[in-house]
Motif scaffolding. Structure first.
Motif, PDB file in Angstrom:
ATOM      1  N   ILE A   7       0.843  -1.210   0.000  1.00 17.37           N
ATOM      2  CA  ILE A   7       0.000   0.000   0.000  1.00 17.37           C
ATOM      3  C   ILE A   7       0.871   1.251   0.000  1.00 17.37           C
ATOM      4  CG2 ILE A   7      -1.670   1.326   1.350  1.00 17.37           C
ATOM      5  CD1 ILE A   7      -2.806  -1.343   2.349  1.00 17.37           C
ATOM      6  N   GLU A   8       1.928   1.220   0.800  1.00 19.99           N
ATOM      7  CA  GLU A   8       2.838   2.375   0.869  1.00 19.99           C
ATOM      8  C   GLU A   8       3.514   2.624  -0.474  1.00 19.99           C
ATOM      9  OE1 GLU A   8       6.838   3.742   3.337  1.00 19.99           O
ATOM     10  OE2 GLU A   8       6.320   1.631   3.095  1.00 19.99           O
ATOM     11  N   LEU A   9       4.029   1.577  -1.105  1.00 17.21           N
ATOM     12  CA  LEU A   9       4.705   1.730  -2.396  1.00 17.21           C
ATOM     13  C   LEU A   9       3.745   2.207  -3.476  1.00 17.21           C
ATOM     14  CD1 LEU A   9       7.049  -1.404  -2.419  1.00 17.21           C
ATOM     15  CD2 LEU A   9       7.759   0.997  -2.339  1.00 17.21           C
ATOM     16  N   LEU A  10       2.504   1.718  -3.453  1.00 13.95           N
ATOM     17  CA  LEU A  10       1.511   2.172  -4.424  1.00 13.95           C
ATOM     18  C   LEU A  10       1.210   3.662  -4.247  1.00 13.95           C
ATOM     19  CD1 LEU A  10      -1.017  -0.820  -4.471  1.00 13.95           C
ATOM     20  CD2 LEU A  10       0.465  -0.054  -6.346  1.00 13.95           C
ATOM     21  N   SER A  11       1.136   4.104  -2.994  1.00 10.42           N
ATOM     22  CA  SER A  11       0.881   5.519  -2.730  1.00 10.42           C
ATOM     23  C   SER A  11       2.064   6.379  -3.177  1.00 10.42           C
ATOM     24  CB  SER A  11       0.604   5.724  -1.239  1.00 10.42           C
ATOM     25  OG  SER A  11       0.261   7.068  -0.975  1.00 10.42           O
ATOM     26  N   MET A  12       3.286   5.891  -2.922  1.00 11.02           N
ATOM     27  CA  MET A  12       4.476   6.610  -3.372  1.00 11.02           C
ATOM     28  C   MET A  12       4.525   6.675  -4.901  1.00 11.02           C
ATOM     29  SD  MET A  12       8.541   5.750  -2.794  1.00 11.02           S
ATOM     30  CE  MET A  12       8.480   5.686  -1.013  1.00 11.02           C
TER      31      MET A  12
END
Length: 518
Positions: free
Chosen positions: A392-397
């Motif tokens: 989720i974090e990488l997708l948001s970044m």
């Protein structure tokens, strides 16, 4: 076989330790940090997206110059002649791979009012001096640009010394002063957009922006990209912020002439970091720092940026927390130091625990008597939660980077298109873990050393201020750490004229004449 049994026993013990109440808290905390970052980047992307939609709306309504201004009527001569004078001050040090393109983007601004560009070097021996002189001669009939020699600093960092020298030499009628680093690649409408915000909101003390790193492919470049991304949230507010980036700062010129709040004296007398000092003054006197949504600038990183130079860059970033101008500033820096170190290791440690859980799960079928089923289930659950949070974090970044790239491309329609396809997200993840693991180490080293080598000059701090400056051109560094710029030797050959430079020249001639009498 005995060796494997011993290893399995050690692995089982480590897995059980990682399922203790404290270890579970650390791993859950890691998931919360990942999700918090994801939320922050999602909000930042929303703000940048609003700027994109606004530009698209203006283009659909017939404003083909929406990348310059929201209202096409602002380009009328009657509006342009009333624009305030701006002095752009660029402290330089060395000459490297992307400097010429960055400088071209700065001096070919399509700002319609009177503007002067002051390039400041410490001496004529700096390779930047010859490079800038050549560039100015190329545009001498279109712009008001000078290169000035400030001499060596004795009481503050060389960058601050160059900035203050430029302030002394700026035009007496300048209303605003814009400080730019030599690694800032401006959009044609950046100066106009920043000036328009200052005119609309006179209460703004400092206006700032932030870079979008374009990694070159090395792990070091991705570590720098990852280091900057959490900070980008504070600059994507669309307005008021508490953050300040020294690479782009617009201020009222009169504040420097009057030495308001002692900004000149505090910078000159022992100042190490320009942005941290000014941010502290702004906080002390409750003044407004503003970051418009269009103030995001492409920042290509050096193609040969290795891990060693990343480490030196990180050392410089952590060292700024050792400089301060007041007791309150010192307390704020200590709070930042403590919280950043805690959160960095709070982010990195769960991944090491997840590796233990993964290794234990892989070995469990081969030694069922050593590994406990409940422990294995707990570890697998924690590792799965961390995996989901990380995705989720990488997708948001990824989404924020995509939005900022789209915004940069729209703001610079004449420039080569920036692409998201060059980003390696496997290296981004590795850089996240490496950077957060190394940050506390760098911070503690900076705290106990109280000295730093910055572009071949070693600065020593005492009570938050520079107390000693050491220079050694013979035995010191020949290049800057991050951009690998030549500091003392012969400059790199001037690149041949290209289609881009011809296009840039055409843009300069398109704008209104900018050669003013001083």
């Amino acid at each position: 076989m005995a060796a494997m049994d011993g290893l399995d026993a050690l692995l089982a013990a480590a897995s059980r330790a990682c399922c203790s109440p404290l270890a579970i808290f650390i791993q859950i905390q890691g998931c919360v940090i990942c999700l918090t970052l994801a939320l922050g980047w999602a909000l930042a992307a929303y703000v940048r997206n609003r700027a994109i939609r606004r530009m698209e709306h203006n283009i659909a309504n017939g404003n083909s110059f929406a990348f310059l201004c929201e209202d096409i009527n602002d380009l009328e001569h009657s509006a342009q002649v009333n624009l305030p004078r701006v002095s752009v001050i660029m402290p330089l040090k060395g000459f490297g791979e992307h400097n010429l393109q960055n400088w071209r983007s700065q001096i070919t601004s399509l700002y319609g009012g009177p503007v002067e560009f002051l390039f400041i070097v410490e001496s004529t021996k700096d390779p930047a001096y010859r490079a800038v002189s050549s560039l100015i001669s190329e545009f001498q009939d279109s712009i008001d640009a000078k290169i000035l020699v400030a001499g060596l600093s004795t009481t503050c960092s060389q960058k601050i010394h160059n900035q203050l020298f430029g302030v002394e030499k700026m035009h007496k009628e300048s209303k605003y002063v814009l400080f730019l680093d030599d690694d800032v690649r401006l959009h044609p409408g950046s100066i106009g957009a920043l000036t328009a915000e200052m005119e609309k909101k006179p209460e703004i003390f400092i206006q700032t922006g932030y870079p979008l790193d374009l990694p070159s492919g090395s792990l070091g470049s991705y570590c720098i990209y990852e280091y900057h991304m959490p900070c980008s949230m504070g600059f994507a507010t669309g307005g008021k912020t508490f953050f300040l980036w020294g690479g782009c700062m617009m201020m009222h010129a009169e504040d420097f002439r009057k030495d308001l709040y002692g900004i000149v004296s505090r910078l000159r007398d022992g100042g190490y970091s320009d942005d941290m000092t000014l941010a502290a003054i702004s906080g002390q006197y409750k003044r407004l720092i503003w970051s418009p949504p269009v103030a995001v600038f492409p920042h290509p990183l050096a193609s040969d940026l290795n891990f060693s130079r990343y480490w030196n860059y990180l050392r410089k970033q952590t060292f700024v927390l050792e400089s301060y101008v007041s007791k309150v500033n010192w307390l704020m820096n200590r709070a930042l130091f403590s919280s950043h170190c805690y959160l960095s290791w709070g982010f990195a440690l769960p991944y090491f625990m997840a590796l233990i859980h993964l290794a234990a799960a892989l070995r469990a079928p081969y030694n069922v008597y050593t590994f406990d089923t409940s422990t294995s289930s707990c570890g697998s659950l924690l590792a799965t939660c961390l995996l989901i949070s990380t995705v989720i974090e990488l997708l948001s970044m990824w989404n924020l980077t995509k939005v900022e790239i789209q915004l940069c491309n729209m703001l610079s329609p004449e420039a080569p298109t920036v692409s998201l396809g060059s980003y390696n997200w496997g290296l981004v993840f590795l850089a996240m873990v490496v950077d957060n693991f190394l940050y506390p180490i760098s911070a503690f080293r900076s705290h106990f050393s109280q000295s730093i080598n910055w572009s071949g000059v070693r600065y020593h701090l005492k009570k938050g201020k520079i107390s000693k400056i050491e220079r050694s051109m013979e035995n010191g560094a020949k290049y800057t750490d991050l951009a690998w710029k030549y500091l003392y030797g012969k400059r790199q050959p001037h690149p041949k004229s290209s289609f881009l430079s011809s296009l840039t020249r055409s843009i300069v001639h398109w704008r209104q004449p900018k050669k003013y009498d001083s």
